[in-house]
Design a protein around this motif. Sequence first.
Motif, PDB file in Angstrom:
ATOM      1  N   ARG B  76      27.891  16.275 -14.924  1.00 39.93           N
ATOM      2  CA  ARG B  76      29.195  16.472 -14.737  1.00 39.93           C
ATOM      3  C   ARG B  76      29.831  15.941 -13.841  1.00 39.93           C
ATOM      4  O   ARG B  76      31.000  15.548 -13.915  1.00 39.93           O
ATOM      5  N   ASP B  81      36.623  12.812 -13.373  1.00 44.37           N
ATOM      6  CA  ASP B  81      37.466  11.581 -12.990  1.00 44.37           C
ATOM      7  C   ASP B  81      37.762  11.394 -11.755  1.00 44.37           C
ATOM      8  O   ASP B  81      38.063  10.346 -10.908  1.00 44.37           O
ATOM      9  N   ARG B  82      38.079  12.643 -10.873  1.00 40.56           N
ATOM     10  CA  ARG B  82      38.296  12.644  -9.632  1.00 40.56           C
ATOM     11  C   ARG B  82      37.531  12.213  -9.067  1.00 40.56           C
ATOM     12  O   ARG B  82      37.491  11.772  -7.719  1.00 40.56           O
ATOM     13  N   PRO B 171      50.693   6.398  -5.779  1.00 39.42           N
ATOM     14  CA  PRO B 171      49.627   6.614  -6.012  1.00 39.42           C
ATOM     15  C   PRO B 171      48.512   5.583  -5.841  1.00 39.42           C
ATOM     16  O   PRO B 171      47.310   5.472  -5.545  1.00 39.42           O
ATOM     17  N   PRO B 258      49.262  11.093  -3.317  1.00 38.33           N
ATOM     18  CA  PRO B 258      49.840  11.874  -4.267  1.00 38.33           C
ATOM     19  C   PRO B 258      48.818  12.171  -5.500  1.00 38.33           C
ATOM     20  O   PRO B 258      47.884  11.385  -5.934  1.00 38.33           O
ATOM     21  N   GLY B 259      48.628  13.421  -6.055  1.00 35.85           N
ATOM     22  CA  GLY B 259      48.110  13.782  -7.070  1.00 35.85           C
ATOM     23  C   GLY B 259      46.593  13.880  -6.199  1.00 35.85           C
ATOM     24  O   GLY B 259      46.256  14.592  -5.343  1.00 35.85           O
ATOM     25  N   TYR B 260      45.528  13.235  -6.796  1.00 34.00           N
ATOM     26  CA  TYR B 260      44.302  13.062  -5.910  1.00 34.00           C
ATOM     27  C   TYR B 260      43.867  11.405  -5.668  1.00 34.00           C
ATOM     28  O   TYR B 260      42.879  11.238  -5.742  1.00 34.00           O
ATOM     29  N   TYR B 270      34.196  19.230  -0.130  1.00 25.46           N
ATOM     30  CA  TYR B 270      34.564  20.487   0.423  1.00 25.46           C
ATOM     31  C   TYR B 270      35.581  21.412  -0.661  1.00 25.46           C
ATOM     32  O   TYR B 270      35.265  22.477  -0.807  1.00 25.46           O
TER      33      TYR B 270
END
Lengths: 372, 311, 427
Positions: B76, B81-82, B171, B258-260, B270
């Motif tokens: 997973r 993507d993050r 970003p 911005p975003g991640y 965390y």
Amino acid sequence: MSALEINEVRKTFGNTEVLKEVSLAIESGEFLILVGPSGCGKSTLMNAIAGLEPVTSGEIRIAGRDVTWCTPAERDIAMVFQSYALYPSMTVRQNIAFGLEMRKMPRGEREAAVERVADLLQISHLLERKPSQLSGGQRQRVAMGRALAREPQVYLFDEPLSNLDAKLRVDMRTEIKKLHQRLGTTIVYVTHDQIEAMTLADRIAVMRDGEILQLGTPEAIYNDPVNRFVAEFMGSPSMNLIEATLEGDAGQGYRLRIATPGEDDLCLPWPRPTEALASRVGQRVLLGLRPEHFAEHDARLDEAAQGAPFSARVSVAEPTGADILLRLPLGTGEVTARVGPRCPAVPGERLALRIDLERAVLFDGESEQRLA
Amino acid sequence: MPLSLSTSREVGRPAAARPTPAARLQAWLPRLVLAPSAAVSLCFVYGFMLWTFVLSLTNSRMLPSYDFVGFAQYARLMANDRWWVASTNLVLFGGLFIAICLVLGALLAILLDQRIRQEGALRTLYLYPMALSFIVTGVAWKWLLNPSLGLEAMVRGWGFEGFRFDWLVNPDMAVYTLVIAAVWQASGFVMALFLAGLRGIDDSIIKAAQLDGASLPRIYWRVVLPCLRPVVFSAVMILAHIAIKSFDLVVALTGGGPGYASDLPATFMYAHAFNRAQIGLGSASAMLMLGGVLAILVPYLYSELRSRKHG
Amino acid sequence: MPASVRFRSVMPRPTLLGLAVAGALGASAATQAGEVEVLHWWTSGGEAQAASVLKELVEAEGHAWQDFAVAGGGGETAMTVLKSRAMSGNPPSAAQIKGPEIQEWGELGLLGELDEVAEAAAWDSLLPPRVAEIMRHDGHYVAVPVNVHRVNWLWGNPEVLAAAGVEMPTSFDELFDAAEAIRAAGHVPLAHGGQPWQDATLFETVVLAEGGEDFYRRALVELDPEALGSDTMIQALTTFKRLRELMDEGMPGRDWNVATAMVINGVAAMQLMGDWAKGEFTAAGLAAGEEYLCAPAPGTESAFTFNIDSLAMFRVTEAADLAAQHDLARLVLEPTFQETFNLAKGSIPARTDLDMSAFDACAQASMADFQAAADNGGLVPSMAHGMAVRADVQGALFDIVTNYFNSSGMSAEQAAERLVRAAQATY
């Protein structure tokens, strides 16, 4: 044209004058040693010659060229340091070649120079090691090799043997002397060890408090010291200095009266009258006698051929193997006498000795300058 | 020779070939004293590392469970993507941070080493940011880098209308703002390390190099800096662990945004483990972080310590 | 499930009879004082005051109130603390848990039942079915709602709007038109803070407007892949992205109350934010309806996106403490507390039968909409505030939404595709 000329060089640090108008000239191929107690300015003079410290006034010339304001690199000198100062992160080969590399010598010539020097100093088998993998003596050789590879006008040695143990020091001393004889390089060498000075030098400069007290051959320094300090500094055990009163006159000859507590006065005839003595009659003078100027009284020899007779009660006898050092009371203190190993000296008993006054020296009681 | 505390009763024994209990205690005493910290270390560091690994193989969500699902969580993670953004950011951030800190620190140390006046004051000035927490650093730089409040607004106010410095809200560039703030904080410390190292170098080596004809930059590059390899080693160790630990800086400076775009593995872990009730996934990400760290640091440690032994 | 079995074995489950006996004993023995430990994050000025009202009410019943306040706006720290307490087998009596998370805690078998209290106070009649559903696990009441927040609000500065010559828009098309005029007048059309939860709040409002309540439920509550990948969703995403044009450059990372301040100060014209923003306006001394305007978010008049704070009750074994806990639950839903708390907090009471005359115009409008929506099916749980889906799904959706909103590289189709994948991956 001398290889190195130092003219009236002065160096001050703030308010203290560390070098007081020192002048010196060294010929090509000469081995000059600067010797003196700590703080006499010999290291400062060496740094000044190297260009590592600027001089306050005066001139320094190398092979006739005025280098007083040149950088160390421009002076064409090499230095061997007390702590060897090898580059820890480079191999021995790279250490030796570094100076050549900085002078843009082509690689082939560099390699050749390194091989030559390594051969000379017998360190060829160490070329790929790092300084931390070498012993003290080996490091010393590498340091010398680094200097030799550059083939400069003048070599400077700053107490290079101080960090070695006694036996190694003696061995390296001989090596350095042999190298000098073989290569004929101009060397300025600093040491506080007067034995090194005596054995290695062509000429010695004895320094104290920023001045050169005497510049001369080892023989001259040893036998003809210019003042009390030089006399006491050179020679081991050091020269005995005995208080005496000058008597007599130019016509009849001079005598030295030495008063020893508890003994009769000893009266010694002075063999070489000089002009300076005339004005000192009746005054306190210092008689300088080296330990080897005392000899056993040999009953078989002719009286006149031996020196002035002298007997005293032996207080200490120190056998060194090659000879015996005796301590005897004379004048206000004790003197050290060097006699043969078979001398029947027994502490506490009187011994008859002879004093050779031909090589003795006299110093003025106040100024401590040489009188005769 | 062992301490012999033989009493009169033991006098009849033969000369002690075996150590007495008291002597044995004395030999074991250092180990006994160290034992509690070693036990604590073993348990809380390595023991819990192991537990995290176990959890990463389960489907723990809000609280730990022990239903084993093999490497599903890792799968997973790889598809997340993050996570890829966070990992790439760590490499970028860590690499730039360490490199720039080393260069800047070395440069500052060399400059300070020139025996200038007010060296003490300057040194304190450069070291001062280290005293701040990353949160303070993050917040301060957030204000500085904010386009409408900080540098961009100020320079535009001076008349340079076309000036842009909106990395913080861009970003693609947000992660570099992290580098700026972190370098500002840590380079003083690296400078102090290098300065101490430089001061420990024997003066005569520099003199010898001067006589050999090397110019000052050359001397620093060829002679002095190679001597400082142990300092570089320490600095890299410390900087690397700061880089990997960077959690508070991200939270304060960009919030991962911005975003991640400026997320780092520490914040990812965390967020997933605690906020999103996905302890299994968070543990998997933690193990991958550990793996990454080991993959880089172990060979480095090994090569440095081995070469140190062989001089 | 092994985990719940383990917890069950640690804390034996009392029988229903035992509960009744304990309850009876507790009720009759008024001198038997119990203790409730309540974990919450109502720590800012108004909130803390409101919470202390509950404390006084509980203490008036003769029980002891052990406060367990953990600061931190969204409650993240509080939840972490709660988890560690639960893990060590020592959870508090009650904790501020909301939405699907109540179900998760219930699944672990840690929650205690409130059916008795619910029956006695007729909760089923007081709460709309959709709300009651959230408070129940396995058919039993385990939590009590404290308030109802509306998320789909639009706040406006009447002066700025007048200067631009526009009214509060009732659809997104109107919003975009109005924005042009507002920009021309020199103001920022839409104040916004670029944080993931704010981006998501905006997103769900757009989805609600574009697709309606049914679509919203299918997409953001049930996570139906068809809905998430549909054209409606793509349209919603496109509109959502367009909203960026209405915002100012310094938007990323800004806190929500700083954005509200922009509206208060007249820098911006409007803000799409839940009704907690009202607190900011009130604190600035502005009067509702005159000095600031509130309206349902454009295109969502018939819908009510709710965000309900609730106190979930943990299993308690001590009879006295159990009584205290039940009293607490009962007091929360009673008129006294509901009115006081919600007046202070800016939200509306969870019970639909209260007299709203003490509340201001916006709250009264909100309550009217709440009742209407409850009747005609317009009540939808807020995805952005943890009422619709579990934390991990919510997190995944947040990531996609905020990334899409902030990056220039993602198209609406790609974002929709990612939403579909995220929904499938977690189930």
